[in-house]
Write a protein that holds these residues in place. Structure first.
Motif, PDB file in Angstrom:
ATOM      1  N   HIS A  17      -3.608  43.832  34.834  1.00 22.76           N
ATOM      2  CA  HIS A  17      -2.938  44.122  36.211  1.00 22.76           C
ATOM      3  C   HIS A  17      -2.094  45.369  35.953  1.00 22.76           C
ATOM      4  O   HIS A  17      -2.425  46.276  36.573  1.00 22.76           O
ATOM      5  N   LEU A  18      -1.502  45.494  34.998  1.00 20.34           N
ATOM      6  CA  LEU A  18      -0.765  46.637  34.478  1.00 20.34           C
ATOM      7  C   LEU A  18      -1.706  47.921  34.273  1.00 20.34           C
ATOM      8  O   LEU A  18      -1.542  49.154  34.728  1.00 20.34           O
ATOM      9  N   TYR A  19      -2.655  47.569  33.489  1.00 23.62           N
ATOM     10  CA  TYR A  19      -3.649  48.626  33.204  1.00 23.62           C
ATOM     11  C   TYR A  19      -4.460  49.213  34.460  1.00 23.62           C
ATOM     12  O   TYR A  19      -4.687  50.342  34.766  1.00 23.62           O
ATOM     13  N   LEU A  20      -4.849  48.273  35.179  1.00 26.84           N
ATOM     14  CA  LEU A  20      -5.635  48.734  36.641  1.00 26.84           C
ATOM     15  C   LEU A  20      -4.629  49.490  37.316  1.00 26.84           C
ATOM     16  O   LEU A  20      -4.954  50.400  38.118  1.00 26.84           O
ATOM     17  N   LEU A  84       4.406  49.869  40.507  1.00 22.75           N
ATOM     18  CA  LEU A  84       3.908  50.403  39.180  1.00 22.75           C
ATOM     19  C   LEU A  84       5.273  50.263  38.235  1.00 22.75           C
ATOM     20  O   LEU A  84       5.319  49.412  37.350  1.00 22.75           O
ATOM     21  N   PHE A  85       6.557  50.640  38.783  1.00 24.63           N
ATOM     22  CA  PHE A  85       7.683  50.520  38.006  1.00 24.63           C
ATOM     23  C   PHE A  85       8.054  48.940  37.861  1.00 24.63           C
ATOM     24  O   PHE A  85       8.452  48.566  36.625  1.00 24.63           O
ATOM     25  N   CYS A  86       8.053  48.104  39.095  1.00 20.75           N
ATOM     26  CA  CYS A  86       8.352  46.739  39.013  1.00 20.75           C
ATOM     27  C   CYS A  86       7.477  46.080  37.967  1.00 20.75           C
ATOM     28  O   CYS A  86       7.784  45.274  37.228  1.00 20.75           O
ATOM     29  N   SER A  87       6.064  46.442  38.098  1.00 17.03           N
ATOM     30  CA  SER A  87       5.110  45.718  37.314  1.00 17.03           C
ATOM     31  C   SER A  87       5.563  45.888  35.979  1.00 17.03           C
ATOM     32  O   SER A  87       5.438  45.023  34.910  1.00 17.03           O
ATOM     33  N   ALA A  88       5.612  47.139  35.543  1.00 17.94           N
ATOM     34  CA  ALA A  88       5.976  47.683  33.937  1.00 17.94           C
ATOM     35  C   ALA A  88       7.311  47.086  33.550  1.00 17.94           C
ATOM     36  O   ALA A  88       7.382  46.410  32.385  1.00 17.94           O
ATOM     37  N   TYR A  89       8.361  46.780  34.316  1.00 20.83           N
ATOM     38  CA  TYR A  89       9.516  46.284  33.949  1.00 20.83           C
ATOM     39  C   TYR A  89       9.302  44.827  33.965  1.00 20.83           C
ATOM     40  O   TYR A  89       9.744  44.386  32.927  1.00 20.83           O
ATOM     41  N   LEU A  90       8.753  43.968  34.899  1.00 16.27           N
ATOM     42  CA  LEU A  90       8.556  42.741  34.670  1.00 16.27           C
ATOM     43  C   LEU A  90       7.567  42.179  33.513  1.00 16.27           C
ATOM     44  O   LEU A  90       7.823  41.241  32.757  1.00 16.27           O
ATOM     45  N   TYR A  91       6.925  43.170  33.302  1.00 20.55           N
ATOM     46  CA  TYR A  91       5.883  42.884  32.111  1.00 20.55           C
ATOM     47  C   TYR A  91       6.714  42.745  30.814  1.00 20.55           C
ATOM     48  O   TYR A  91       6.637  41.940  29.857  1.00 20.55           O
ATOM     49  N   LYS A  92       7.668  43.826  30.542  1.00 25.60           N
ATOM     50  CA  LYS A  92       8.554  43.834  29.356  1.00 25.60           C
ATOM     51  C   LYS A  92       9.433  42.787  29.291  1.00 25.60           C
ATOM     52  O   LYS A  92       9.794  42.234  28.434  1.00 25.60           O
ATOM     53  N   GLN A  93       9.944  42.470  30.258  1.00 25.91           N
ATOM     54  CA  GLN A  93      10.947  41.358  30.391  1.00 25.91           C
ATOM     55  C   GLN A  93      10.513  40.023  30.294  1.00 25.91           C
ATOM     56  O   GLN A  93      10.878  39.211  29.621  1.00 25.91           O
ATOM     57  N   SER A  94       9.307  39.753  30.820  1.00 28.80           N
ATOM     58  CA  SER A  94       8.925  38.515  31.029  1.00 28.80           C
ATOM     59  C   SER A  94       8.361  37.888  29.448  1.00 28.80           C
ATOM     60  O   SER A  94       8.142  37.051  29.217  1.00 28.80           O
ATOM     61  N   PHE A  95       7.768  38.834  28.812  1.00 26.16           N
ATOM     62  CA  PHE A  95       7.258  38.814  27.408  1.00 26.16           C
ATOM     63  C   PHE A  95       8.069  39.264  26.391  1.00 26.16           C
ATOM     64  O   PHE A  95       7.669  39.257  25.250  1.00 26.16           O
ATOM     65  N   ALA A  96       9.356  39.318  26.620  1.00 26.64           N
ATOM     66  CA  ALA A  96      10.440  39.492  25.623  1.00 26.64           C
ATOM     67  C   ALA A  96      10.093  40.580  24.849  1.00 26.64           C
ATOM     68  O   ALA A  96      10.177  40.780  23.393  1.00 26.64           O
ATOM     69  N   ILE A  97       9.640  41.941  25.514  1.00 29.66           N
ATOM     70  CA  ILE A  97       9.406  43.162  24.585  1.00 29.66           C
ATOM     71  C   ILE A  97      10.647  43.953  24.781  1.00 29.66           C
ATOM     72  O   ILE A  97      11.162  44.155  25.945  1.00 29.66           O
ATOM     73  N   PRO A  98      11.334  44.145  23.929  1.00 35.83           N
ATOM     74  CA  PRO A  98      12.528  45.134  23.667  1.00 35.83           C
ATOM     75  C   PRO A  98      12.305  46.633  24.145  1.00 35.83           C
ATOM     76  O   PRO A  98      11.386  47.058  24.246  1.00 35.83           O
ATOM     77  N   GLY A  99      13.311  46.993  24.790  1.00 37.86           N
ATOM     78  CA  GLY A  99      13.139  48.485  25.297  1.00 37.86           C
ATOM     79  C   GLY A  99      13.575  48.609  26.811  1.00 37.86           C
ATOM     80  O   GLY A  99      13.189  49.576  27.618  1.00 37.86           O
ATOM     81  N   SER A 100      14.340  47.703  27.350  1.00 35.15           N
ATOM     82  CA  SER A 100      14.709  47.750  28.657  1.00 35.15           C
ATOM     83  C   SER A 100      15.789  49.115  29.135  1.00 35.15           C
ATOM     84  O   SER A 100      15.502  49.329  30.309  1.00 35.15           O
ATOM     85  N   SER A 101      16.317  49.415  28.091  1.00 34.32           N
ATOM     86  CA  SER A 101      17.430  50.428  28.295  1.00 34.32           C
ATOM     87  C   SER A 101      16.462  51.922  28.767  1.00 34.32           C
ATOM     88  O   SER A 101      17.010  52.193  29.995  1.00 34.32           O
ATOM     89  N   PHE A 102      15.324  52.134  28.359  1.00 35.50           N
ATOM     90  CA  PHE A 102      14.545  53.274  28.627  1.00 35.50           C
ATOM     91  C   PHE A 102      14.284  52.905  30.054  1.00 35.50           C
ATOM     92  O   PHE A 102      14.260  53.981  31.143  1.00 35.50           O
ATOM     93  N   LEU A 103      13.933  51.980  30.542  1.00 30.95           N
ATOM     94  CA  LEU A 103      13.415  51.598  31.898  1.00 30.95           C
ATOM     95  C   LEU A 103      14.482  51.510  33.109  1.00 30.95           C
ATOM     96  O   LEU A 103      14.304  51.921  34.140  1.00 30.95           O
ATOM     97  N   ASN A 104      15.676  51.230  32.530  1.00 32.84           N
ATOM     98  CA  ASN A 104      16.726  51.328  33.542  1.00 32.84           C
ATOM     99  C   ASN A 104      17.044  52.774  33.659  1.00 32.84           C
ATOM    100  O   ASN A 104      17.387  53.123  34.749  1.00 32.84           O
ATOM    101  N   MET A 105      17.205  53.450  32.614  1.00 33.68           N
ATOM    102  CA  MET A 105      17.249  54.969  32.717  1.00 33.68           C
ATOM    103  C   MET A 105      16.344  55.552  33.620  1.00 33.68           C
ATOM    104  O   MET A 105      16.652  56.656  34.326  1.00 33.68           O
ATOM    105  N   LEU A 106      15.089  55.267  33.445  1.00 32.15           N
ATOM    106  CA  LEU A 106      13.898  55.609  34.166  1.00 32.15           C
ATOM    107  C   LEU A 106      14.220  55.428  35.812  1.00 32.15           C
ATOM    108  O   LEU A 106      13.868  56.327  36.645  1.00 32.15           O
ATOM    109  N   ALA A 107      14.685  54.226  35.990  1.00 34.24           N
ATOM    110  CA  ALA A 107      14.833  53.672  37.292  1.00 34.24           C
ATOM    111  C   ALA A 107      16.007  54.581  38.015  1.00 34.24           C
ATOM    112  O   ALA A 107      16.019  55.084  39.146  1.00 34.24           O
ATOM    113  N   GLY A 108      17.088  55.050  37.194  1.00 28.94           N
ATOM    114  CA  GLY A 108      17.998  56.133  37.782  1.00 28.94           C
ATOM    115  C   GLY A 108      17.567  57.440  37.936  1.00 28.94           C
ATOM    116  O   GLY A 108      17.811  58.034  39.000  1.00 28.94           O
ATOM    117  N   ALA A 109      16.484  57.671  37.047  1.00 30.58           N
ATOM    118  CA  ALA A 109      16.112  59.270  37.332  1.00 30.58           C
ATOM    119  C   ALA A 109      15.283  59.338  38.464  1.00 30.58           C
ATOM    120  O   ALA A 109      15.176  60.116  39.391  1.00 30.58           O
TER     121      ALA A 109
END
Length: 281
Positions: A17-20, A84-109
């Protein structure tokens, strides 16, 4: 084995889904031709915003580059960029992939400080809840097997703080003695009720999300060193510092009187656990 196969199938489906989403882009806006009618080729967003450059940022340079692309694309395709942003964020959070700080900063930007903060809080809570459910359905036995000492320590602390469980979980979110992703996959093993887990994530990560989103918003507006020392930027940095210190100080004051967190370090382990590991080696 069946549970592991089910988890792999869910990860695979989410990855497809994220790739498409990242490869099948709608037509993008055209970059303005600043030279008038001199025969200079107009660059379309499909040339500027190539799918090969869409990846999770791992440093500030990649973050700024991705933010510029998505901000430009967001002008005519806000819904797509949001999906796209929501899908990428949920992908990281749902599968316990570290790195949410960069996505939070991306949300602000991309979305600004307030829309970005709301998005970050909702997505953090939703993604953590999905991770909780996945761990509960597919991974409880694996978590207990892979991290026996950490799970045992957290289980003991949860039982000691059962009367103030919500505030204990808030304390762990404010002062991450164990990573947030590890808490998400461990809480089902510890028999934490989902409502308590849900609201502890939502409330406990507001300061962290605020700091990251505001930082991303400021970084997107800074183009020179002079911008850093402007009164507006300094005031925003002061607000970020206060947002980080005040809630943390209140929770820490409460924890000294009501919570039992002795014996835990910032990695979620105890001194006894460290000694056991040394003996095994």
């Amino acid at each position: 084995m069946r549970s592991l196969a089910g988890l792999v199938a869910i990860v695979a489906a989410a990855s497809v889904h994220l790739y498409l989403l990242s490869t099948h882009l709608p037509p993008g806006p055209k970059q303005p031709d600043t030279e008038g009618e001199d025969g200079i080729e107009i660059i379309t967003m499909h040339q500027f915003f190539s799918p090969s450059r869409l990846k999770f940022p791992s440093d500030l340079d990649e973050l700024r580059e991705l933010a510029e692309m998505l901000k430009f694309y967001n002008r005519e395709h806000h819904g797509y960029v949001l999906l796209l942003f929501c899908s990428a964020y949920l992908y990281k959070q749902s599968f316990a992939i570290p790195g949410s700080s960069f996505l939070n900063m991306l949300a602000g930007a991309i979305f600004g400080p307030w829309e970005g903060l709301v998005l970050a809080c909702l997505l953090t809570t939703s993604g953590s809840t999905f991770c909780f459910l996945l761990s509960s359905i597919f991974g409880k036995q694996y978590v207990a097997h892979l991290f026996p000492d950490k799970v045992s320590l957290l289980q003991r602390k949860v039982e000691e703080n059962r009367s103030s469980l919500f505030f204990f979980l808030l304390f762990l979110r404010f002062f991450p003695m164990t990573p947030n992703w590890f808490l998400n996959i461990t809480c089902p093993v510890l028999n934490i009720p989902m409502p308590i887990f849900f609201f502890s994530v939502f409330i406990g990560l507001i300061p962290y999300n605020f700091i990251c989103v505001r930082t991303g918003s400021i970084l997107s507006e800074i183009s020179s060193l002079d911008d850093i020392f402007s009164w507006t930027t300094l005031a925003q940095l002061l607000a970020i510092a206060l947002m980080a210190l005040v809630p943390g100080a209140l929770i820490k004051h409460y924890s000294k009187a009501h919570l039992k967190v002795d014996g835990m370090d910032r990695n979620g382990t105890s001194q006894a656990g460290i000694e056991q590991d040394r003996k095994r080696r």
